[in-house]
Write an enzyme that holds these catalytic residues in place. Structure first.
Site, PDB file in Angstrom:
ATOM      1  N   LYS A  67       0.800  -1.224   0.000  1.00  0.00           N
ATOM      2  CA  LYS A  67       0.000   0.000   0.000  1.00  0.00           C
ATOM      3  C   LYS A  67       0.838   1.281   0.000  1.00  0.00           C
ATOM      4  O   LYS A  67       0.369   2.325  -0.469  1.00  0.00           O
ATOM      5  CB  LYS A  67      -0.961   0.010   1.192  1.00  0.00           C
ATOM      6  CG  LYS A  67      -2.082  -1.015   1.077  1.00  0.00           C
ATOM      7  CD  LYS A  67      -3.088  -0.864   2.208  1.00  0.00           C
ATOM      8  CE  LYS A  67      -4.228  -1.852   2.062  1.00  0.00           C
ATOM      9  NZ  LYS A  67      -5.270  -1.655   3.099  1.00  0.00           N
ATOM     10  N   ASN A  88      -4.832   1.959  -1.692  1.00  0.00           N
ATOM     11  CA  ASN A  88      -5.399   0.610  -1.794  1.00  0.00           C
ATOM     12  C   ASN A  88      -6.170   0.412  -3.099  1.00  0.00           C
ATOM     13  O   ASN A  88      -6.707  -0.665  -3.334  1.00  0.00           O
ATOM     14  CB  ASN A  88      -6.304   0.293  -0.596  1.00  0.00           C
ATOM     15  CG  ASN A  88      -7.672   0.937  -0.725  1.00  0.00           C
ATOM     16  OD1 ASN A  88      -7.801   2.056  -1.195  1.00  0.00           O
ATOM     17  ND2 ASN A  88      -8.699   0.226  -0.290  1.00  0.00           N
ATOM     18  N   ASP A 103     -10.150   2.895   1.842  1.00  0.00           N
ATOM     19  CA  ASP A 103     -10.284   2.354   3.194  1.00  0.00           C
ATOM     20  C   ASP A 103     -10.955   3.361   4.127  1.00  0.00           C
ATOM     21  O   ASP A 103     -11.754   2.978   4.988  1.00  0.00           O
ATOM     22  CB  ASP A 103      -8.918   1.976   3.763  1.00  0.00           C
ATOM     23  CG  ASP A 103      -8.373   0.676   3.193  1.00  0.00           C
ATOM     24  OD1 ASP A 103      -9.186  -0.173   2.779  1.00  0.00           O
ATOM     25  OD2 ASP A 103      -7.143   0.515   3.150  1.00  0.00           O
ATOM     26  N   GLY A 128      -4.213   0.277  18.163  1.00  0.00           N
ATOM     27  CA  GLY A 128      -3.332  -0.167  17.092  1.00  0.00           C
ATOM     28  C   GLY A 128      -2.777   0.995  16.294  1.00  0.00           C
ATOM     29  O   GLY A 128      -3.488   1.965  16.005  1.00  0.00           O
ATOM     30  N   ALA A 132      -3.095  -0.172   8.911  1.00  0.00           N
ATOM     31  CA  ALA A 132      -4.541   0.000   8.803  1.00  0.00           C
ATOM     32  C   ALA A 132      -5.024   1.212   9.592  1.00  0.00           C
ATOM     33  O   ALA A 132      -6.036   1.829   9.241  1.00  0.00           O
ATOM     34  CB  ALA A 132      -5.249  -1.260   9.293  1.00  0.00           C
TER      35      ALA A 132
END
Length: 284
Positions: A67, A88, A103, A128, A132
């Site tokens: 990506k 993406n 995304d 996180g 992502a």
């Protein structure tokens, strides 16, 4: 000549994108294909050069680990993709290869009924700091949420927030802060929007579980997990069993594919009632 798009990555066999796009092509009666292509890092430039010259190719989705690596190979980036620093979706437009990030809007799609409401305050606890998380942070910041970003490395978390929304009044916390119970007394949350988002791979098949104690979630929180295997992670099951609203990873996956499909095939995919049939096919 059959028009086609595809998804690239390394590995790629696990991708659900061919099922999603294939379902929509079938439903709309569009004579086109959507495929997988196993592309290794050293082959990215050759892959794009070959597809660029193929008149049947409509573009590709990009999954891990490419990506960010594809960016120098493209002619231009959509502003959102440039800000997020990840692509993406690649589309050939007027002879140029353009990079998009679907995304971010895909993540927000299942939240739109909530975001359409007026709130006194909006907060998201995002767990996180990997790749992502970049699209999720940008999407949530644009939707007016204050973010508490939790990661193993709080310095990395702060750097991400400063990069993606430098003017925002966001916060960081160590990931293990949320693992132990808290007796914090939340204020009255009526009229507020609270999200708890797993933006990590924790809880995925083959990975350790995500350590999160539900006492850290204000009343009325919505739990969102981007993991798709298993679809109901331990994180989501614990939240649902305690009465919280949950959103699973297929919601984001289908949402981001919707935006890509429109660019590849120039058509609006069938949604609404068709989503239940698509989910059944994905889980078969």
């Amino acid at each position: 000549m059959t028009a086609y798009a595809e998804v690239i990555g390394d590995p790629i066999a696990q991708s659900k994108s061919p099922v999603i796009h294939g379902f929509w092509l079938e439903k709309l009666g569009i004579a086109a294909d959507y495929r997988r292509a196993h592309v290794k890092a050293d082959d990215l430039a050759d892959y794009l050069a070959a597809r660029h010259a193929d008149p049947a190719w409509r573009g590709c989705n990009v999954t891990m680990p490419h990506k960010q690596a594809v960016i120098p190979l493209l002619d231009r980036l959509d502003p959102l993709a440039a800000r997020i620093g990840a692509v993406n979706t690649i589309v050939r437009e007027q002879g140029a290869l353009i990079g998009y990030n679907t995304d971010a809007p895909g993540f927000l799609e299942p939240l739109q009924p909530l975001l359409a409401q007026t709130h006194y305050f909006r907060m998201a606890r995002v767990l996180g700091t990997g790749g992502a998380a970049r699209a999720i942070i940008a999407a949530l910041a644009d939707a007016g949420l204050v973010i508490v970003l939790a990661g193993r490395n709080v310095e990395k978390a702060r750097a991400l927030l400063d990069e993606l929304d430098p003017g925002g009044e966001h916060h960081v916390a160590p990931l293990d802060h949320f693992a132990d119970a808290t007796d914090f007394a939340f204020d009255d949350r009526e009229g507020c929007l609270d999200l708890v988002v797993n933006a990590s791979a924790l809880g995925m098949t083959g990975q350790p579980p995500l350590p999160f104690d539900l006492s850290h979630a204000p009343p009325g929180s919505v739990f969102y997990d981007i993991v798709t295997s298993p679809l109901e992670t331990g994180f989501l099951k614990a939240a649902r069993d305690s009465g919280f609203v949950t959103i699973d990873g297929l919601s984001m996956l289908i949402g981001q594919a919707d935006h890509a499909f429109r660019r590849f095939f120039g058509a609006v995919p069938p949604r609404g009632e068709a989503d239940a049939e698509l989910r059944a096919r994905l889980l078969a």
